[in-house]
Design a protein around this motif. Structure first.
Motif, PDB file in Angstrom:
ATOM      1  N   ASN A  35       0.861  -1.190   0.000  1.00  0.00           N
ATOM      2  CA  ASN A  35       0.000   0.000   0.000  1.00  0.00           C
ATOM      3  C   ASN A  35       0.894   1.236   0.000  1.00  0.00           C
ATOM      4  O   ASN A  35       1.226   1.785   1.040  1.00  0.00           O
ATOM      5  N   VAL A  50      -6.599   2.141   1.936  1.00  0.00           N
ATOM      6  CA  VAL A  50      -5.667   1.087   2.384  1.00  0.00           C
ATOM      7  C   VAL A  50      -6.438  -0.006   3.124  1.00  0.00           C
ATOM      8  O   VAL A  50      -6.241  -1.208   2.872  1.00  0.00           O
ATOM      9  N   ASN A  78       2.725  -1.290   4.447  1.00  0.00           N
ATOM     10  CA  ASN A  78       2.100   0.024   4.329  1.00  0.00           C
ATOM     11  C   ASN A  78       3.190   1.089   4.281  1.00  0.00           C
ATOM     12  O   ASN A  78       4.024   1.162   5.193  1.00  0.00           O
TER      13      ASN A  78
END
Ligand SMILES: NC(=O)c1ccc[n+]([C@@H]2O[C@H](COP(=O)([O-])OP(=O)(O)OC[C@H]3O[C@@H](n4cnc5c(N)ncnc54)[C@H](OP(=O)(O)O)[C@@H]3O)[C@@H](O)[C@H]2O)c1
Length: 266
Positions: free
Chosen positions: A98, A128, A148
């Motif tokens: 992400n 996300v 992330n």
């Protein structure tokens, strides 16, 4: 050029959002150099995505395959299409990166609009969470991982970027919550938090080039190593965390910032 030390087998399927420029594009390139062959790359800028793909294909010796999804991640259809097209083409998902994110607006909380707050959280947090949730059943099957791309702004406030910093703090807590919940299902979840990287994001978020040049100059003091980073230096760490070499790394907030997080402005 492909390297001899392969972190991947070549059968892994990796989704990279925001792959049309900067850290996302460098990550696709690095993963390909380390042996990944199957990618889903996404972004709104088709030309940028083509450039990323062309660069990898030009370098590769192992016939990389790409699914491309062009669209805005704040639209549910884009998120659904990423998962549908990846599964239709490759049948599985091993790693979700992400990476797409930015700041809508650069101003104080007093001056900034609530729309800027909403849009920043829609992209950096809600998109996300939605994409990750849709990938989870497949990640459980593959015992995969999520990375992330956060920011050092998650732990220290940047001038006139409060909503952005708040969204990255939320993203890091998402990393920790999901890592805790999914660890027993074999899924690892980590944040990678870059310091200043001159990718063009600052101009795209509305900062004049002269202000970005000032930031570059200030990196000499604000970053312990005396400079900002390059996209490849962040991509190296992302590729390592995505690999089985990092099998005992989860719930980690990984500063890749040349020591910016240690900086004390006083
Ligand atoms: N550069 C830094 O100093 C720095 C520092 C800390 C953290 N980060 C984080 O690193 C990540 C990558 O940033 P970068 O520096 O590489 O900047 P970048 O080159 O501008 O990359 C951002 C990517 O996000 C995508 N994106 C933005 N809005 C989108 C939307 N609404 N829908 C779909 N995709 C969208 C863009 O793709 P399209 O334009 O094709 O839509 C672009 O590929 C971001 O999450 C950023 O917050 C960067």
């Amino acid at each position: 050029m492909a390297e001899s030390l392969s972190l991947f087998t070549g059968s892994e399927v990796v989704i990279v959002t925001g792959a049309s420029s900067g850290i996302g594009a460098a990550t696709v390139q690095r993963l390909a150099q380390k042996g990944v062959r199957k990618f889903c790359v996404t972004g709104r800028n088709e030309q940028g995505l083509c450039k990323t793909i062309d660069t990898v294909i030009r370098e590769a010796t192992n016939k990389p395959e790409f699914v491309t999804v062009i669209g805005d991640l704040t639209h549910t259809q884009t998120i659904e299409k990423i998962v549908e097209d990846t599964i239709k083409t490759f049948g599985k998902i091993d790693t979700l990166i992400n990476n797409a994110g930015w700041s809508y607006g650069i101003a104080s909380i007093f001056e900034e609009t609530i729309e800027a707050f909403q849009k920043t959280f829609d992209l950096n947090v809600k998109a996300v969470v939605m994409l990750t949730k849709l990938c989870l059943p497949y990640l459980r099957e593959s015992k995969g991982n999520v990375i992330n791309i956060s920011s050092t702004g998650s732990v220290q406030n940047y001038n006139n970027l409060s909503f952005y910093c708040m969204s990255k703090a939320a993203l890091d807590m998402f990393t920790k919550c999901l890592a805790t919940e999914e660890g027993k299902n074999g899924i690892r979840v980590n944040s990678v938090n870059p310091g200043f990287v001159d990718t063009g994001i600052h101009e795209r978020c509305g900062m004049p080039r002269s202000a970005v040049d000032e930031l570059v100059e200030r990196c000499k003091n604000s970053h312990a190593v005396g400079r900002g980073g390059a996209p490849e230096e962040v991509a190296n760490i992302i590729a390592f965390i995505a690999s089985k070499e990092a099998s005992f790394v989860t719930g980690n907030i990984t500063m890749v910032d040349g020591g910016l997080n240690c900086y004390n402005p006083l």
